[in-house]
Design a protein around this motif. Sequence first.
Motif, PDB file in Angstrom:
ATOM      1  N   SER A  81       0.827  -1.209   0.000  1.00 33.38           N
ATOM      2  CA  SER A  81       0.000   0.000   0.000  1.00 33.38           C
ATOM      3  C   SER A  81       0.860   1.258   0.000  1.00 33.38           C
ATOM      4  N   ASN A 217      -6.802   1.954   1.751  1.00 31.85           N
ATOM      5  CA  ASN A 217      -7.642   0.872   2.260  1.00 31.85           C
ATOM      6  C   ASN A 217      -7.933  -0.174   1.190  1.00 31.85           C
ATOM      7  N   VAL A 221      -6.596  -3.988   1.637  1.00 29.97           N
ATOM      8  CA  VAL A 221      -7.544  -5.099   1.743  1.00 29.97           C
ATOM      9  C   VAL A 221      -7.351  -6.095   0.610  1.00 29.97           C
ATOM     10  N   THR A 273      -7.946  -1.286   9.361  1.00 26.90           N
ATOM     11  CA  THR A 273      -8.382  -0.159   8.533  1.00 26.90           C
ATOM     12  C   THR A 273      -9.197   0.843   9.345  1.00 26.90           C
ATOM     13  N   ASN A 277      -8.123   4.711   9.798  1.00 24.15           N
ATOM     14  CA  ASN A 277      -9.014   5.815   9.452  1.00 24.15           C
ATOM     15  C   ASN A 277      -9.284   6.710  10.654  1.00 24.15           C
TER      16      ASN A 277
END
Length: 293
Positions: A81, A217, A221, A273, A277
């Motif tokens: 990521s 995210n 994922v 996640t 956030n």
Amino acid sequence: MKEPLFDRRIITASLLLAPMVLLLIGCLVVPLLGLLRSSFLPGSHLLEGSGFTLDQYVRFFSDSYYTSVLVETFIDGFIVSLICLVIGFPTGYSLARLPPSARRWRTLIVIMPLTLSLVVVVFGWLIILGRNGFVNSLLVTLGVIPSPRIFLFTRPAVMIVLVQQFLPFMILSVMSVITQIDPVLEQAAANLRANRFTTFRRIIIPLAVPGILVGFNLVFVLSISAFITPRLIGGNRVVMLGSLIYERIMSELNWPSGAAMAFVLFVSGLAFTAALNAIAGSRIIIGRGRYAL
């Protein structure tokens, strides 16, 4: 006179949403509940017995091998990521600042890899990274390495392929947010003698945080749940939890154990996640309060 009209709008909206809700319930919620129920079954097969037990979860968390695979999966997903963010943010920014006509066909180039089958993409990487593939041939021709080397079945190879697969999600997420940021803000910052780095750090990045979070995210994922890429590119040397779940269910037909692993991955990924956030959201609120005056 307003109440019947308001009720009519609610009924119309409910009827329009009903097919989608029923589809989600039938194709997502019900199978997930069935998978959750099978994770509490004893034994190693769906037909071996009934009841309710936590043996599958206890076996997972008591085995250091499974927990290490879970941690390595999260580390790999986080690194993938971050790499996608470093590459995708400048690309998304440059696309957002292009004229609409030029942005349109370049966006098609970004989306093009998503139209290909994942299996085709992975097999293409098998050829590229193979012992007689393009990478080895290029490095040997340039004199970087004396003889071909094995690039497959390594963790860096798996991460490179994952970055290539999921990079478009980051680029599109960033681009969709940057297009909504008025370029006048950058011009105003330049008039106040802010250099491009300061403008980028104090204006563009804070306003683009929602797109960054969405892209991060999505990539995270998709990376932790990948199973085809780790299985084919990594082989037996690189194990991620997604490929382990696939092997446990499809090869060993051990549905209770595989279902328990799947829900451990689901809950832990959701918690990660959500925490990410929450941290980012708190920083945004603090930053807005700091510069409110």
